[in-house]
Write a protein that holds these residues in place. Structure first.
Motif, PDB file in Angstrom:
ATOM      1  N   UNK A 115       0.006 -22.946   1.554  1.00  0.00           N
ATOM      2  CA  UNK A 115       0.875 -22.061   2.328  1.00  0.00           C
ATOM      3  C   UNK A 115       0.450 -20.628   2.072  1.00  0.00           C
ATOM      4  N   UNK A 116       0.074 -19.943   3.148  1.00  0.00           N
ATOM      5  CA  UNK A 116      -0.285 -18.536   3.019  1.00  0.00           C
ATOM      6  C   UNK A 116       0.974 -17.685   2.892  1.00  0.00           C
ATOM      7  N   UNK A 117       0.868 -16.624   2.139  1.00  0.00           N
ATOM      8  CA  UNK A 117       1.990 -15.697   2.001  1.00  0.00           C
ATOM      9  C   UNK A 117       1.466 -14.268   2.118  1.00  0.00           C
ATOM     10  N   UNK A 118       2.012 -13.529   3.091  1.00  0.00           N
ATOM     11  CA  UNK A 118       1.675 -12.126   3.265  1.00  0.00           C
ATOM     12  C   UNK A 118       2.896 -11.301   2.918  1.00  0.00           C
ATOM     13  N   UNK A 119       2.792 -10.540   1.848  1.00  0.00           N
ATOM     14  CA  UNK A 119       3.953  -9.837   1.323  1.00  0.00           C
ATOM     15  C   UNK A 119       4.417  -8.724   2.258  1.00  0.00           C
ATOM     16  N   UNK A 120       5.717  -8.513   2.322  1.00  0.00           N
ATOM     17  CA  UNK A 120       6.304  -7.426   3.095  1.00  0.00           C
ATOM     18  C   UNK A 120       5.997  -6.104   2.382  1.00  0.00           C
ATOM     19  N   UNK A 121       5.482  -5.126   3.115  1.00  0.00           N
ATOM     20  CA  UNK A 121       5.144  -3.836   2.525  1.00  0.00           C
ATOM     21  C   UNK A 121       6.353  -3.142   1.919  1.00  0.00           C
ATOM     22  N   UNK A 122       7.544  -3.449   2.426  1.00  0.00           N
ATOM     23  CA  UNK A 122       8.764  -2.860   1.868  1.00  0.00           C
ATOM     24  C   UNK A 122       8.967  -3.301   0.420  1.00  0.00           C
ATOM     25  N   UNK A 123       8.591  -4.559   0.123  1.00  0.00           N
ATOM     26  CA  UNK A 123       8.734  -5.067  -1.232  1.00  0.00           C
ATOM     27  C   UNK A 123       7.776  -4.342  -2.174  1.00  0.00           C
ATOM     28  N   UNK A 124       6.531  -4.156  -1.733  1.00  0.00           N
ATOM     29  CA  UNK A 124       5.545  -3.440  -2.546  1.00  0.00           C
ATOM     30  C   UNK A 124       6.014  -2.016  -2.817  1.00  0.00           C
ATOM     31  N   UNK A 125       6.510  -1.359  -1.779  1.00  0.00           N
ATOM     32  CA  UNK A 125       6.982   0.012  -1.917  1.00  0.00           C
ATOM     33  C   UNK A 125       8.142   0.101  -2.898  1.00  0.00           C
ATOM     34  N   UNK A 126       9.068  -0.849  -2.817  1.00  0.00           N
ATOM     35  CA  UNK A 126      10.227  -0.857  -3.702  1.00  0.00           C
ATOM     36  C   UNK A 126       9.822  -1.099  -5.156  1.00  0.00           C
ATOM     37  N   UNK A 127       8.869  -2.017  -5.368  1.00  0.00           N
ATOM     38  CA  UNK A 127       8.403  -2.302  -6.734  1.00  0.00           C
ATOM     39  C   UNK A 127       7.750  -1.078  -7.338  1.00  0.00           C
ATOM     40  N   UNK A 128       6.889  -0.404  -6.568  1.00  0.00           N
ATOM     41  CA  UNK A 128       6.207   0.788  -7.071  1.00  0.00           C
ATOM     42  C   UNK A 128       7.173   1.941  -7.332  1.00  0.00           C
ATOM     43  N   UNK A 129       8.244   1.997  -6.551  1.00  0.00           N
ATOM     44  CA  UNK A 129       9.225   3.074  -6.711  1.00  0.00           C
ATOM     45  C   UNK A 129      10.050   2.895  -7.974  1.00  0.00           C
ATOM     46  N   UNK A 130      10.337   1.648  -8.330  1.00  0.00           N
ATOM     47  CA  UNK A 130      11.262   1.369  -9.421  1.00  0.00           C
ATOM     48  C   UNK A 130      10.584   0.989 -10.735  1.00  0.00           C
ATOM     49  N   UNK A 131       9.246   0.905 -10.750  1.00  0.00           N
ATOM     50  CA  UNK A 131       8.565   0.454 -11.963  1.00  0.00           C
ATOM     51  C   UNK A 131       7.355   1.310 -12.292  1.00  0.00           C
ATOM     52  N   UNK A 132       7.008   1.309 -13.560  1.00  0.00           N
ATOM     53  CA  UNK A 132       5.778   1.941 -14.021  1.00  0.00           C
ATOM     54  C   UNK A 132       4.959   0.895 -14.761  1.00  0.00           C
ATOM     55  N   UNK A 133       3.656   1.115 -14.842  1.00  0.00           N
ATOM     56  CA  UNK A 133       2.754   0.157 -15.467  1.00  0.00           C
ATOM     57  C   UNK A 133       1.964   0.862 -16.560  1.00  0.00           C
TER      58      UNK A 133
END
Length: 211
Positions: A115-133
């Protein structure tokens, strides 16, 4: 806060030149089905764990029934799911490598590869906004780069932001093994000056600000 290490792609991959470097997230554990249900319930307590299980189980059934019919499924803020196919036997694969004109007229048996999965860009944006690495040099069981006092302060800041901290959160936050993290949190909870106390038991145990 999440940790990553720097890896180097083997030479010859990609552009064929010297292997490029890339960051790789350190994965400490894989949440099983029960843990996922628990986390969803923790974030949305209005939904019982039974209701959450029912929705997730039904989602699996709906995907099983409708993805093979040529549909894709988009879940907002998560991504799009679709089927990937492959030839069902080696003979068909070999036949497909013959000249194009013959291959187009040849009937092949195929099956689902995944099963292919293409992530929603909104999810990526939210993760980057709320987290640091943060880069780390060791594996999750290695010695933490932070002192006990620094680990305590990092835990308190996490609690202030999220309301509580779990054992796995503390492991991820401070690059500790689960056993070391558990002993340290127990020690903090028994110290009335630490600012941390435990709440709950077993898999539902969390640590919060002392009242």
């Amino acid at each position: 806060m999440a940790n990553y290490v720097i890896k180097e792609m083997p030479a010859g991959m990609g552009n064929g030149k010297k292997g490029r470097i890339f960051p790789k997230l350190l994965v400490y554990t894989e949440f099983d089905y029960d843990k996922v249900v628990e986390l969803i319930h923790t974030n949305s307590p209005a939904f019982s764990q039974g209701t959450i299980r029912g929705v997730l189980d039904t989602l699996g059934v709906v995907m099983k029934n409708y993805l093979p019919m040529g549909h894709t499924m988009k879940i907002d803020n998560l991504g799009v799911f679709s089927l990937a196919l492959e030839f069902a036997d080696e003979k068909a694969e070999n036949t497909a490598q013959q000249k194009v004109s013959e291959s187009k007229t040849k009937y092949h048996h195929v099956k689902v590869k995944g099963v292919n999965f293409k992530v929603d860009k909104k999810l990526i944006k939210a993760i980057n906004k709320e987290n640091t690495f943060e880069r780390t040099s060791g594996n999750p069981a290695s010695r933490s780069p932070y002192t006990p006092e620094e680990r305590l302060q990092r835990a308190l800041r996490h609690i202030d932001k999220h309301g509580f901290i779990t054992l796995q959160d503390y492991v991820n936050l401070n690059s500790l093994s689960r056993s070391t993290a558990s002993r340290e949190l127990s020690r903090f909870a028994s110290d009335p000056t630490s600012g941390i106390q435990s709440k709950g038991a077993g898999s539902h145990k969390v640590w919060v600000r002392q009242k």
